[in-house]
Motif scaffolding. Structure first.
Motif, PDB file in Angstrom:
ATOM      1  N   ASP A 114       0.851  -1.191   0.000  1.00 52.88           N
ATOM      2  CA  ASP A 114       0.000   0.000   0.000  1.00 52.88           C
ATOM      3  C   ASP A 114       0.886   1.239   0.000  1.00 52.88           C
ATOM      4  O   ASP A 114       1.629   1.489   0.941  1.00 52.88           O
ATOM      5  N   ASN A 115       0.848   2.005  -1.079  1.00 50.57           N
ATOM      6  CA  ASN A 115       1.672   3.205  -1.160  1.00 50.57           C
ATOM      7  C   ASN A 115       0.862   4.468  -0.874  1.00 50.57           C
ATOM      8  O   ASN A 115       1.279   5.565  -1.198  1.00 50.57           O
ATOM      9  N   VAL A 174       3.928  12.679  -6.129  1.00 52.82           N
ATOM     10  CA  VAL A 174       5.135  12.287  -6.852  1.00 52.82           C
ATOM     11  C   VAL A 174       5.947  11.322  -6.002  1.00 52.82           C
ATOM     12  O   VAL A 174       6.120  11.534  -4.792  1.00 52.82           O
ATOM     13  N   LEU A 175       6.453  10.275  -6.641  1.00 54.36           N
ATOM     14  CA  LEU A 175       7.306   9.285  -5.980  1.00 54.36           C
ATOM     15  C   LEU A 175       8.629   9.207  -6.727  1.00 54.36           C
ATOM     16  O   LEU A 175       8.655   9.108  -7.955  1.00 54.36           O
ATOM     17  N   LEU A 176       9.738   9.268  -5.995  1.00 58.53           N
ATOM     18  CA  LEU A 176      11.071   9.094  -6.566  1.00 58.53           C
ATOM     19  C   LEU A 176      11.677   7.822  -6.010  1.00 58.53           C
ATOM     20  O   LEU A 176      11.788   7.650  -4.789  1.00 58.53           O
ATOM     21  N   LEU A 177      12.079   6.897  -6.903  1.00 60.19           N
ATOM     22  CA  LEU A 177      12.688   5.630  -6.510  1.00 60.19           C
ATOM     23  C   LEU A 177      14.146   5.603  -6.947  1.00 60.19           C
ATOM     24  O   LEU A 177      14.463   5.887  -8.112  1.00 60.19           O
ATOM     25  N   GLU A 178      15.043   5.243  -6.033  1.00 53.42           N
ATOM     26  CA  GLU A 178      16.479   5.144  -6.317  1.00 53.42           C
ATOM     27  C   GLU A 178      16.945   3.735  -5.988  1.00 53.42           C
ATOM     28  O   GLU A 178      16.652   3.211  -4.904  1.00 53.42           O
ATOM     29  N   GLN A 179      17.690   3.104  -6.912  1.00 54.27           N
ATOM     30  CA  GLN A 179      18.069   1.705  -6.706  1.00 54.27           C
ATOM     31  C   GLN A 179      19.142   1.525  -5.630  1.00 54.27           C
ATOM     32  O   GLN A 179      19.213   0.462  -5.006  1.00 54.27           O
ATOM     33  N   PHE A 180      19.972   2.553  -5.409  1.00 52.14           N
ATOM     34  CA  PHE A 180      20.997   2.478  -4.365  1.00 52.14           C
ATOM     35  C   PHE A 180      20.612   3.434  -3.234  1.00 52.14           C
ATOM     36  O   PHE A 180      19.493   3.919  -3.172  1.00 52.14           O
ATOM     37  N   ASP A 181      21.542   3.684  -2.326  1.00 55.77           N
ATOM     38  CA  ASP A 181      21.301   4.713  -1.319  1.00 55.77           C
ATOM     39  C   ASP A 181      21.205   6.070  -2.000  1.00 55.77           C
ATOM     40  O   ASP A 181      21.863   6.323  -3.018  1.00 55.77           O
ATOM     41  N   VAL A 189       4.899  -0.004 -11.335  1.00 58.15           N
ATOM     42  CA  VAL A 189       6.357  -0.077 -11.251  1.00 58.15           C
ATOM     43  C   VAL A 189       6.717  -1.117 -10.205  1.00 58.15           C
ATOM     44  O   VAL A 189       6.302  -1.007  -9.036  1.00 58.15           O
ATOM     45  N   LYS A 190       7.484  -2.123 -10.621  1.00 48.30           N
ATOM     46  CA  LYS A 190       7.825  -3.233  -9.733  1.00 48.30           C
ATOM     47  C   LYS A 190       9.306  -3.182  -9.373  1.00 48.30           C
ATOM     48  O   LYS A 190      10.152  -2.876 -10.217  1.00 48.30           O
ATOM     49  N   THR A 191       9.620  -3.515  -8.117  1.00 48.06           N
ATOM     50  CA  THR A 191      11.000  -3.505  -7.650  1.00 48.06           C
ATOM     51  C   THR A 191      11.490  -4.931  -7.422  1.00 48.06           C
ATOM     52  O   THR A 191      10.706  -5.881  -7.358  1.00 48.06           O
ATOM     53  N   SER A 192      12.813  -5.060  -7.277  1.00 46.01           N
ATOM     54  CA  SER A 192      13.410  -6.377  -7.082  1.00 46.01           C
ATOM     55  C   SER A 192      13.000  -7.000  -5.757  1.00 46.01           C
ATOM     56  O   SER A 192      13.082  -8.222  -5.590  1.00 46.01           O
ATOM     57  N   SER A 193      12.543  -6.189  -4.802  1.00 44.55           N
ATOM     58  CA  SER A 193      12.101  -6.714  -3.514  1.00 44.55           C
ATOM     59  C   SER A 193      10.645  -7.164  -3.530  1.00 44.55           C
ATOM     60  O   SER A 193      10.130  -7.666  -2.534  1.00 44.55           O
ATOM     61  N   GLY A 194       9.970  -6.965  -4.684  1.00 45.91           N
ATOM     62  CA  GLY A 194       8.586  -7.394  -4.805  1.00 45.91           C
ATOM     63  C   GLY A 194       7.563  -6.312  -4.544  1.00 45.91           C
ATOM     64  O   GLY A 194       6.358  -6.543  -4.689  1.00 45.91           O
ATOM     65  N   GLU A 195       8.010  -5.132  -4.175  1.00 46.97           N
ATOM     66  CA  GLU A 195       7.069  -4.037  -3.950  1.00 46.97           C
ATOM     67  C   GLU A 195       6.570  -3.479  -5.283  1.00 46.97           C
ATOM     68  O   GLU A 195       7.290  -3.497  -6.291  1.00 46.97           O
ATOM     69  N   GLU A 196       5.345  -2.997  -5.279  1.00 46.61           N
ATOM     70  CA  GLU A 196       4.749  -2.397  -6.466  1.00 46.61           C
ATOM     71  C   GLU A 196       4.214  -1.012  -6.124  1.00 46.61           C
ATOM     72  O   GLU A 196       3.682  -0.785  -5.040  1.00 46.61           O
ATOM     73  N   PHE A 197       4.375  -0.109  -7.091  1.00 46.72           N
ATOM     74  CA  PHE A 197       3.865   1.254  -6.936  1.00 46.72           C
ATOM     75  C   PHE A 197       3.077   1.597  -8.191  1.00 46.72           C
ATOM     76  O   PHE A 197       3.462   1.221  -9.303  1.00 46.72           O
TER      77      PHE A 197
END
Length: 409
Positions: free
Chosen positions: A5-6, A36-43, A187-195
């Protein structure tokens, strides 16, 4: 795994938290009511991409006429962002361009940037006591120059995005962007989260080709290059002479070897002088020691010849910092809709080719406007033409960089 849930639907999801993604998130979040959501793959503010470090330069002297209007717009937007933040990340300086008098790129840069060429043989121009120009060379000065504190600038735009209501999440590696019904992006992430959102902006730098190919099947001819930032010891007694406080410029040298520099600022007693270029690399499997001699020895020779008595090259640079370029075959940006099943719902900004940082604020504004409005209004109003940056211009061009963009280690 079930979607996390985002808090509802985002209007814009920005993938990639470097300078372009951070500026895009700020521009989008500045719209009243926009989520707005900003996703960054690293720190956040990591050192594994292309937006970290102590400094970048800004200049309007470009051989390509399409860039000076973008730089002038960027300069205005840098000022706006600094006022919004309440602090500065850009130190204005003059700009100096030099090289063989007949070099076509230098001639075009002088004309396009409105630079003033110094009189032939003159010793009265600023910094004539620092630089010894070879026979047949010329130099030109212009007012629009400066030093941008790079990591601090990225942090500023991220904090401004949050100030305007954006959500930032790091350690979120995006592995898929997909359509889910009419007007919905997941948008899907490697950890399984979806936005979930209605629009998506992809600004992942050196990872652009991999991600865009994976999610959209579109080939972006973007080649990551491993480059090197070098800081050299200023000779004793010359330290103040090469600082912004003394009026020393950012500078760029044209000719067989492209050399660029910022004044002595980040590290007291050191000055950044670097060679533009690098060796091809995979951003996930970099040799952090690559290209050392190829990017150091020509700079040392250049310093000894053109800045005699001012910078010590014995023993090489005092500091070496690794970075990456994301090069296109024509060294121009990619700013376009991904198209296909995504239509105008997904926008990509990539291939900034080692010279895009200075234009981060207007590139971010362009990406946000394209995603949210379907067109880049602000750029057009400022006389900046962005149609050139479409992906389609590469049709029929081999997917590799031009030889002059590569330096083999």
């Amino acid at each position: 795994m079930a979607a996390v849930d985002n808090g509802g639907l985002f209007e814009v999801i920005v993938v990639g938290g470097g300078i372009m993604g951070s500026c895009a998130a700020y521009a989008a979040a500045s719209r009243p009511g926009a989520r707005v959501l900003l996703l960054e793959q690293f720190d956040l503010l990591h050192h594994r991409g292309s937006s970290h470090g102590e400094s970048r330069g800004i200049r309007a002297t470009y051989p390509q006429a399409r860039y000076p209007p973008m730089v002038r717009l960027a300069a205005r937007l840098w000022d706006d962002a600094q006022r919004d933040a309440g602090y500065s990340v850009l130190t204005p300086t003059p700009q100096l361009d030099m090289g063989p008098r007949g070099d076509p790129d230098l001639r075009a840069a002088i004309e396009n940037g409105g630079a003033a060429e110094v009189a032939s043989g003159s010793t009265s121009w600023p910094w004539s006591g620092v630089f010894r120009l070879p026979e047949g060379w010329t130099a030109a000065t212009s007012e629009l120059g400066g030093v941008i504190t790079a990591t601090k600038a990225v942090a500023m735009f991220q904090s401004l995005a949050v100030k305007h209501g954006a959500v930032l999440r790091d350690r979120m590696e995006v592995v898929d962007v997909a359509k889910q019904g009419e007007g919905l992006i997941v948008v899907k992430t490697s950890s399984g989260e979806e936005f979930h959102g209605t629009k998506c902006i992809i600004t992942v730098g050196a990872w652009a080709s991999k991600l865009v190919k994976s999610v959209a099947g579109v080939d972006l001819p973007v080649q990551p290059l491993h480059t090197l930032i070098c800081y050299w010891k200023v000779r004793p007694g010359r330290e103040h002479e090469l600082t912004p406080e003394a009026g020393f410029p950012t500078f760029c040298c044209y000719g067989d070897t492209c050399i660029y520099s910022t004044p002595s600022m980040e590290f007291p007693g050191l000055i950044k002088v670097c060679m533009h270029g690098g060796a091809p690399c995979d951003p996930d499997w970099r040799d952090w020691c690559a290209t050392g001699d190829a990017l150091v020895d020509p700079v040392a020779r250049w310093i000894d010849e053109l800045m005699p008595g001012h910078v010590d090259t014995a023993g090489g640079p005092v500091i070496r910092q690794s970075c990456m370029y994301s090069m296109t075959p024509d060294v121009d940006f990619i700013i376009d809709f991904v198209g296909g099943e995504f239509g105008k719902d997904v926008v990509v900004g990539a291939g900034f080719s080692g010279h895009g940082f200075k234009m981060g604020p207007d590139v971010g504004r362009v990406l946000a406007e394209m995603a949210m409005d379907g067109e880049a209004r602000t750029a057009a109003e400022a006389g900046a033409e962005v149609r050139h940056f479409r992906i389609g211009r590469f049709k029929g061009i081999p997917e590799k960089n031009l030889p002059e963009n590569e330096i083999n280690s």
